[in-house]
Design an enzyme around this catalytic site. Structure first.
Site, mmCIF file in Angstrom:
data_model
loop_
_atom_site.group_PDB
_atom_site.id
_atom_site.type_symbol
_atom_site.label_atom_id
_atom_site.label_comp_id
_atom_site.label_asym_id
_atom_site.label_seq_id
_atom_site.Cartn_x
_atom_site.Cartn_y
_atom_site.Cartn_z
ATOM 1 N N CYS A 185 -3.960 -1.422 2.646
ATOM 2 C CA CYS A 185 -3.610 -2.595 3.454
ATOM 3 C C CYS A 185 -3.726 -2.335 4.954
ATOM 4 O O CYS A 185 -3.747 -3.274 5.748
ATOM 5 C CB CYS A 185 -2.189 -3.057 3.127
ATOM 6 N N ASN B 19 -0.392 -11.359 -0.183
ATOM 7 C CA ASN B 19 -0.840 -10.108 0.428
ATOM 8 C C ASN B 19 -2.319 -9.907 0.094
ATOM 9 O O ASN B 19 -2.666 -9.637 -1.050
ATOM 10 C CB ASN B 19 0.006 -8.953 -0.122
ATOM 11 N N HIS C 104 0.837 -7.369 9.199
ATOM 12 C CA HIS C 104 0.334 -7.375 7.824
ATOM 13 C C HIS C 104 1.199 -8.336 7.016
ATOM 14 O O HIS C 104 2.424 -8.357 7.155
ATOM 15 C CB HIS C 104 0.402 -5.957 7.251
HETATM 16 N N1 COA Z 1 9.980 -12.755 -10.864
HETATM 17 C C1 COA Z 1 11.254 -12.593 -11.247
HETATM 18 N N2 COA Z 1 11.877 -11.415 -11.230
HETATM 19 C C2 COA Z 1 11.184 -10.344 -10.793
HETATM 20 C C3 COA Z 1 9.850 -10.436 -10.376
HETATM 21 C C4 COA Z 1 9.244 -11.695 -10.417
HETATM 22 N N3 COA Z 1 7.972 -11.896 -10.049
HETATM 23 N N4 COA Z 1 9.428 -9.229 -10.009
HETATM 24 C C5 COA Z 1 10.452 -8.379 -10.161
HETATM 25 N N5 COA Z 1 11.517 -9.062 -10.643
HETATM 26 C C6 COA Z 1 12.828 -8.532 -10.975
HETATM 27 C C7 COA Z 1 12.825 -7.066 -11.249
HETATM 28 O O1 COA Z 1 12.442 -6.837 -12.569
HETATM 29 C C8 COA Z 1 14.251 -6.683 -10.966
HETATM 30 O O2 COA Z 1 15.018 -7.007 -12.095
HETATM 31 P P1 COA Z 1 16.183 -6.036 -12.589
HETATM 32 O O3 COA Z 1 17.159 -5.966 -11.434
HETATM 33 O O4 COA Z 1 16.715 -6.732 -13.778
HETATM 34 O O5 COA Z 1 15.527 -4.733 -12.864
HETATM 35 C C9 COA Z 1 14.676 -7.656 -9.858
HETATM 36 O O6 COA Z 1 13.697 -8.700 -9.856
HETATM 37 C C10 COA Z 1 14.771 -7.029 -8.492
HETATM 38 O O7 COA Z 1 13.638 -6.244 -8.251
HETATM 39 P P2 COA Z 1 13.470 -5.460 -6.905
HETATM 40 O O8 COA Z 1 12.212 -4.672 -6.977
HETATM 41 O O9 COA Z 1 14.707 -4.768 -6.522
HETATM 42 O O10 COA Z 1 13.294 -6.686 -5.873
HETATM 43 P P3 COA Z 1 13.046 -6.627 -4.352
HETATM 44 O O11 COA Z 1 14.033 -7.460 -3.653
HETATM 45 O O12 COA Z 1 12.805 -5.217 -3.855
HETATM 46 O O13 COA Z 1 11.655 -7.389 -4.205
HETATM 47 C C11 COA Z 1 9.329 -6.882 -3.924
HETATM 48 C C12 COA Z 1 10.508 -6.889 -4.861
HETATM 49 C C13 COA Z 1 8.132 -6.301 -4.648
HETATM 50 C C14 COA Z 1 9.055 -8.283 -3.468
HETATM 51 C C15 COA Z 1 9.681 -6.020 -2.683
HETATM 52 O O14 COA Z 1 10.174 -4.783 -3.110
HETATM 53 C C16 COA Z 1 8.513 -5.778 -1.797
HETATM 54 O O15 COA Z 1 8.034 -6.689 -1.147
HETATM 55 N N6 COA Z 1 8.095 -4.503 -1.684
HETATM 56 C C17 COA Z 1 7.048 -4.111 -0.805
HETATM 57 C C18 COA Z 1 5.786 -4.676 -1.268
HETATM 58 C C19 COA Z 1 4.699 -4.345 -0.361
HETATM 59 O O16 COA Z 1 4.801 -4.573 0.797
HETATM 60 N N7 COA Z 1 3.649 -3.838 -0.959
HETATM 61 C C20 COA Z 1 2.419 -3.653 -0.382
HETATM 62 C C21 COA Z 1 2.477 -2.864 0.824
HETATM 63 S S1 COA Z 1 0.994 -3.247 1.524
#
Ligand code: COA
Length: 326
Positions: A112, A283, A253
């Site tokens: 990214c 993204n 980003h």
């Molecule tokens: N819909 C519903 N629930 C979802 C889901 C979706 N699409 N994706 C994940 N969940 C659930 C998980 O299974 C988890 O459930 P659990 O608590 O029962 O295990 C819960 O939601 C929380 O997951 P978590 O990973 O803690 O959520 P979060 O607040 O961290 O958000 C992201 C998840 C991926 C949005 C966040 O971590 C993120 O943006 N990370 C960075 C991503 C990024 O920038 N990546 C690329 C870099 S270039």
């Protein structure tokens, strides 16, 4: 010699995939996606479109704004983690389509952060006097490398391309002021595609387990992204003797609105000074910064004289930023 950006361009495929569409595909809700990421919809490439097709359209628009023909370009750099082929390069395919027969061409992979890396390298070629017309593109068709049954990843990404034409600055003031690149390979597997390369070819088992798709420990990546982007903002301000209030626009980003807001808070910038496209694009990896930049330039939000801070974070783990006097 300073390098200025003479033109920008972008391309988004026609097909829109909304959160409501995703609700029918995986166990998710519009409310979850919107509140956790800020994403409402993303674009998906048509079956016949590959990354070069998107890159070519963005490149054409950038050349048009710069008033240049393909044959005048010296170098094409395409930042992508979803190339058309393992080889030859996507940049070579863009060269052919744009008639840029004089241009050297290569791909760059910094996930990214790819566009920031490409911008930094293009800047070095121009500021050294080696080349005077460089086309840098970030382009991705990530939809081909997602597990559409994995709600943790498939809701986050989209397809698109963005481009910029780099030329020597006419007044020596406008242009790229500084670039800042980082990588920490110790965390490579926090965000990666386990198969499809020489370590693990896409054999039948890898295919069955979808190991060629994006795997991410989202929570870990989130925390590191917020910290590293805060660090790189400090680094850019320090390197140029600037204060937060000297920055007019942030072009971040577009991975997650919460990460974007954290960086904006760090810069004490109100959100109307932050270019946000994540709601409509998701993204788009290496395409996200140049897509947002092109939108801001074409809508006249970013204007001549503005101090613009670009930043990105992604697999590698990579991160970086650039300061541009627009
Ligand atoms: N819909 C519903 N629930 C979802 C889901 C979706 N699409 N994706 C994940 N969940 C659930 C998980 O299974 C988890 O459930 P659990 O608590 O029962 O295990 C819960 O939601 C929380 O997951 P978590 O990973 O803690 O959520 P979060 O607040 O961290 O958000 C992201 C998840 C991926 C949005 C966040 O971590 C993120 O943006 N990370 C960075 C991503 C990024 O920038 N990546 C690329 C870099 S270039």
């Amino acid at each position: 010699m300073r390098t200025s950006i003479a033109g920008t361009g972008s391309y988004l495929p026609d097909r829109v995939l909304t959160n409501a569409d995703l609700e029918k595909m995986v166990d998710t809700t519009d409310e979850w996606i919107l509140s956790r990421t800020g994403i409402s919809e993303r674009r998906i490439a048509a079956p016949e479109q590959a990354t070069s097709d998107l890159a070519i359209e963005a490149g054409r628009m950038a050349l048009e704004m710069a008033g240049l023909e393909g044959g005048e370009i010296d170098l094409i750099i395409v930042a992508t983690l979803t190339p058309d082929y393992l080889f030859p390069s996507t940049a070579g395919l863009v060269q052919r389509a744009l008639g840029a027969h004089r241009a050297a061409a290569f791909d760059l992979e910094a996930a990214c952060t790819g566009f920031i890396y490409a911008l930094a390298i293009g800047d070095l070629f121009v500021s050294s006097g080696k080349y005077s017309r460089v086309l840098v593109i970030g382009a991705e068709v990530l939809s081909r490398f997602l597990d559409w049954e994995d709600r943790n990843t498939c809701v986050l990404f989209g397809d698109g391309a963005g481009a910029a034409v780099l030329v020597p600055s006419e007044d020596g003031i406008r242009g790229i002021v500084s670039t800042h690149l980082h990588n920490d390979g110790r965390m490579a597997e926090l965000l990666h595609a386990p198969a499809g390369g020489s370590r693990r070819p896409t054999d039948a088992e890898a295919l069955a387990q979808k190991l060629y798709t994006v795997k991410m420990q989202g929570n870990e990546v989130f925390k590191i992204a917020v910290t590293k982007l805060s660090d790189v903002v400090d680094e850019i301000l320090d390197a140029n003797g600037l204060k937060e209030e000297d920055v007019d626009f942030l072009v971040p980003h577009q991975a997650n609105l919460r990460i974007i807001k954290a960086t904006a808070r760090k810069l004490r910038l109100p959100m109307d000074k932050v270019i946000v496209t994540v709601d409509r694009h998701g993204n788009t990896s290496a395409a996200s910064v140049p897509l947002a930049l092109d939108e801001a330039v074409r809508s006249n939000r970013i204007r001549s004289g503005d101090t613009v801070l670009l930043e990105a974070f992604g697999g590698g783990l990579t991160w970086g930023g650039a300061l541009v006097n627009w």
